[in-house]
Design a protein around this motif. Sequence first.
Motif, mmCIF file in Angstrom:
data_model
loop_
_atom_site.group_PDB
_atom_site.id
_atom_site.type_symbol
_atom_site.label_atom_id
_atom_site.label_comp_id
_atom_site.label_asym_id
_atom_site.label_seq_id
_atom_site.Cartn_x
_atom_site.Cartn_y
_atom_site.Cartn_z
ATOM 1 N N THR A 65 0.814 -1.217 0.000
ATOM 2 C CA THR A 65 0.000 0.000 0.000
ATOM 3 C C THR A 65 0.845 1.264 0.000
ATOM 4 N N VAL A 91 2.384 -9.385 8.040
ATOM 5 C CA VAL A 91 1.129 -8.905 7.458
ATOM 6 C C VAL A 91 0.054 -8.971 8.539
ATOM 7 N N LEU A 138 -5.523 -9.531 3.166
ATOM 8 C CA LEU A 138 -5.269 -8.792 1.929
ATOM 9 C C LEU A 138 -6.134 -9.349 0.809
ATOM 10 N N GLN A 143 -4.129 -9.186 -4.635
ATOM 11 C CA GLN A 143 -2.680 -9.200 -4.710
ATOM 12 C C GLN A 143 -2.249 -9.239 -6.180
ATOM 13 N N LYS A 173 -2.247 -12.381 5.037
ATOM 14 C CA LYS A 173 -2.310 -12.184 6.485
ATOM 15 C C LYS A 173 -1.626 -13.313 7.256
#
Lengths: 405, 250, 152
Positions: B82, B163, B167, B170, B178
């Motif tokens: 991000t 993480v 998520l 991707q 995660k």
Amino acid sequence: MAQEHCTNQGECRTGQFTALLALGGLVILGALYAFFTLEHHGHVLTGMNNQIVWGLPHVFAVFLIVAASGALNVASIGSVFGKDVYKKRAPLSGMLALALLAGGLAVLVLDLGRPDRLIVAMTHYNFQSIFAWNMIFYNGFFAIVGLYLITLMDRKLKAWSKPVGYMAFFWRLGLTTATGSIFGFLVARAGYNSALMAPMFIIMSFAYGLAIFMVVQSAMYTWNGLVLDEGVRRRMKNLLAIFVGASLYFTVVFHLTNLYFAKQWDFERFILLDGGIYTQVFWIGQVLLGGIVPLILLFMPRTKDAQKICFCFLAPLLVILGGLAQMYVTIIGGQAFPMQMFPGHEVTSTFFDGVVAQYSPTMYEWLLGMGGVGITFVLTVVAVRAFKFMPQDDFHVLQMRRSTD
Amino acid sequence: MNEHDKPNSVEAQARRDFLKTGALVAGATLAPGVLFYGVAHSRAPEEAASSDKRFGLLIDTTKCGDGCNDCVSACNTENGLTGETGPQDSQWIRKVDIKDLRTGYVQSLPMMCQHCENPPCVDVCPTGASMKRADGIVLVDRHTCIGCRYCMMACPYKARSFVHEPLTDQNPEVPRGKGCVESCTFCVQRVDRDEQPACVEACNTQGHNAMIFGDLKDPESALNKALKAASSIEVRADLALNTGVRYQGI
Amino acid sequence: MARLAKWLRLAALMFAVAFSAIASIPAVAGVDLPKIEKGKGDKCVEDTQYMRRNHMDLLKHHRDDTMRKGIRTTKHSLKKCVECHASEKSGSVAASKEDFCAACHSYASVKLDCWDCHATKPGKKSPTQLGQGGVQMQSSPLIAATQPGESK
């Protein structure tokens, strides 16, 4: 006397027993709630981050695991060093060791990023990793101490208790060496990276384990309206004092060594002088409440009634508190201190290089950590209720001197 | 031939065709800086990474701009990060500003996984998820990572991130999720098709030329020539990890 | 472990068959099989029956080869599976219950954790990435060799 019919605790005070179970169960439920919430949302809900990667759950987990091996010490003194008073307490000691380890391990597992892959941890071993060795030691500890308990409690197998006791003794030394080395082998950080970690953890495990044993033992005696024999109490008091003193000694040597190395000065200044919460927890928690005050309590001459309180509850409780403080300083303080990548330079970045990492645990970490204590508590309560873990020496109703071996 | 196989064979044909013509024109068209990626060194898809190579990176801090963030942005784009910089956000590469406390001399440099020859993260990983590929690239096998974060405790460079959140969306080439630990991969998906890591490419495309990526075992590589030409250091040389990333100008 | 997994799979299969057999007694119209959204591929890289039984082993084998050794063949790569099997409707293999992977796996109640990390949709190269690709092709023509396989 009511107690005469309640010698094995399985027969009386069911209501209070259920209340204790409910209390422990509630704490465990809280941990499960935290676990499933974190499993769903990720560790974003915790105070842990990319700087403080091991947080409060690890403080509890490592404390419980270290204390587990220490709790077995009482049995070892009986079986390995042949002290009869301790032999009588060996079953309780072994059971406590198992309960503590179960609680600690549960926290460790519930805090994993991928707890669903526990099977991977059990099937893929990197033997270079001290962490992998720890897993082997933990599993082996359950097996060996379980076996030890059987030999202690089954009259036919009693002869085996000595060799198995020896094995358990060496295994527990190995286990705590490995646990201490989790930190001792970390070359990267100023707070770890020391061969002293392993022996220091062993001596601290003696203190924490014995303290927990004494609290549980005192609670059991009080629960049954009995009074621990004064001779036994004095022995255990002295033993605890030796362990607490030795822990302090190791702490002093650890920091003195660091103070002698110029490259470690910044870290020492952080822990000893200006580390904020970590300095406070170190001096007030670990040294004062966990070391000096218990020693004073244990050695101060006082009246018999006061002695009972200080020896059996207060001093060990303070040692336990000090143990948690020590783990907090060691684990969190060791991470909060910035890594020195560029000595002699002021370092700044978007990734919190060069600054003291911030950590404020959230409710979930507390729930997880306390859950480990809850598991130990429930296991202990159930075990002392279902089996004869009450030390038998001065338990007049069931005094069976012939069972001495 | 069935419908489905066509794309594959077309692809294969394209590759064969290219290799034929490409080899011919390579010498003429390749820029000198990327010559060491020549046809002779390329690896076929079915060929495993080999220990005949060791990938490394040289960073010239004198060319690294203060306040320049091009490498970081390129990394974030390539790997689907991000770019947020909160305490729980992943950062595979970051700009570190250092100021000599005695002289006041200020420098800026990118810091990421140093791809050590003796990586502490690989030593400590209980499951072997943290691993070093034959060509020296240090990776996390997320299939066996249990998220214990011991590698993050062990890394002297704070190169790794955990993480913290689930998520989605991707980059198909960069799986991440995660509960696992992650770090710079030298853009292994690009290296495997003979491209440079995104950070290096961005640095050079933007004209800074502060980063040289290449094979440390190839004496003819631009990397080795640059290493030979001027003194360079590894960060935390006291640990003797023999990092794959080296710095000049510190 | 692999053997255990196979047994479990077999058990799940037998359970599913038994269940569908029971279900088919009142419903003469036929067995309720998973509905699968159509993807773009017509034929798989392996025989369908073989894939039904062995796709997990192929994927796992390929996963370790790619991850640990850097072998990047495309035949059994998950990325290629996704590119072909992503449904035309959602563009994904696991966005809705009818999408390719989700359909059977929810039918058989076998939980997948692939999608915790892997993308469920084929990669769409963003314009900037395509632009960069163009630049790369100039600097290193070799890249073109792998471009057809990557840009779909």
